[in-house]
Design a protein around this motif. Structure first.
Motif, short mmCIF file in Angstrom:
data_model
loop_
_atom_site.label_atom_id
_atom_site.label_comp_id
_atom_site.label_asym_id
_atom_site.label_seq_id
_atom_site.Cartn_x
_atom_site.Cartn_y
_atom_site.Cartn_z
N ASP A 25 8.47 -22.07 38.35
CA ASP A 25 10.13 -21.19 37.05
C ASP A 25 10.23 -20.41 37.34
O ASP A 25 11.53 -20.11 37.69
N ASN A 26 9.44 -19.23 38.04
CA ASN A 26 9.74 -17.72 38.42
C ASN A 26 10.70 -17.90 39.61
O ASN A 26 12.26 -17.55 39.78
N GLN A 27 10.11 -18.14 40.93
CA GLN A 27 10.61 -19.00 42.57
C GLN A 27 12.06 -19.35 42.51
O GLN A 27 13.15 -19.07 42.88
N ILE A 28 11.97 -20.89 41.64
CA ILE A 28 12.82 -21.60 41.55
C ILE A 28 14.32 -20.73 40.94
O ILE A 28 15.37 -21.11 41.65
N GLY A 29 14.00 -20.21 39.95
CA GLY A 29 14.78 -19.54 39.09
C GLY A 29 15.57 -18.34 39.51
O GLY A 29 16.68 -18.18 39.44
N ALA A 30 14.60 -17.22 40.41
CA ALA A 30 14.94 -16.55 40.74
C ALA A 30 15.79 -15.88 41.99
O ALA A 30 16.73 -15.63 42.47
N LEU A 31 15.86 -17.53 43.40
CA LEU A 31 16.23 -17.94 44.54
C LEU A 31 16.76 -18.49 44.33
O LEU A 31 17.52 -18.96 45.88
N GLY A 32 17.28 -20.03 43.38
CA GLY A 32 17.87 -21.15 43.47
C GLY A 32 18.99 -20.88 43.33
O GLY A 32 19.85 -21.84 44.01
N GLY A 33 19.89 -19.71 43.19
CA GLY A 33 21.19 -19.70 42.65
C GLY A 33 21.72 -20.55 41.67
O GLY A 33 23.13 -20.41 41.59
N ALA A 34 20.99 -21.15 41.00
CA ALA A 34 21.44 -22.04 39.64
C ALA A 34 20.66 -21.84 38.19
O ALA A 34 19.88 -21.06 38.66
N GLU A 35 21.20 -22.29 37.05
CA GLU A 35 20.33 -21.65 35.97
C GLU A 35 19.46 -23.22 36.22
O GLU A 35 19.50 -23.97 36.13
#
Length: 210
Positions: A188-198
């Protein structure tokens, strides 16, 4: 449109009183396909395609139809003449009032020694994309990406880069049955912080309006 998360890779989409189900496989609930007006299957791996579940849904509701690739259609079409439709990359069709575009041709690489099978993704109503077991980037803007977060064929850096490449407004986790509760906060933290989308996650049975 209402999206309901089912277990693993299965999702239910509802609109105007009609229901579209994608990938009610063996890792999803036994009744995941029941009540569907239309069913889409991305490929034949058992966590996405369960023949018994599909047969039960088709027998329970005579109007239910399936759209899928040839490898799946060949296994079930004879039992339901005229109700199982074979599709491939570039095809478009309407299923239960949903407009669907087909994107992609091959399953992601699991290991070089394992032959790749076919896999298709479905873009529904031009807004919601379910890629199946691949990191296919549609040639069309995507508002909501169904994001396969944990699989034998991916790692988190690839998942993050996939979100960046598709550029959706939001990404919901799917393909998550192998992801332990201990690991979920990290993802959750890494995808949320780095993915560029909600980045969003629903538990099986939860719904959201799209």
């Amino acid at each position: 449109m209402t999206f309901t998360k089912k277990s693993h890779a299965c999702v239910r989409l509802e609109k105007d009183g009609r229901t579209l189900v994608v990938d009610p496989g063996g890792f999803s609930e036994e009744d995941a396909a029941l009540g569907a007006d239309a069913i889409l299957v991305t490929h034949e791996h058992p966590d996405h395609f369960d023949e018994d579940r599909l047969r039960t849904a088709m027998e329970a509701r005579p109007g239910t139809e399936i759209w899928t690739l040839k490898s799946v259609a060949d296994r079930i079409s004879a039992a339901f003449p005229g109700r199982v439709h074979t599709v491939g990359h570039g095809d478009t069709f309407t299923a239960a009032g949903f407009d669907v575009q087909v994107h992609g041709e091959l399953h992601a690489v699991i290991h070089p020694d394992i032959p790749r099978i076919t896999n298709v993704g479905y873009l529904v109503d031009g807004t919601v994309f379910h890629p199946g077991d691949a990191l296919t980037v549609p040639d069309h803007p995507v508002e909501t990406l169904m994001l396969p977060v944990m699989a034998p064929w991916n790692k988190i850096s690839e998942v993050i880069d996939y979100v960046r490449e598709v550029k959706p407004q939001r990404a919901y986790d799917i393909h998550d049955a192998l992801l332990t509760d201990l690991a979920r906060p990290i993802y959750d933290n890494q995808i949320g912080a780095l993915g560029g989308a909600e980045h969003l996650r629903l538990t099986p049975g939860e719904s959201a309006d799209l």
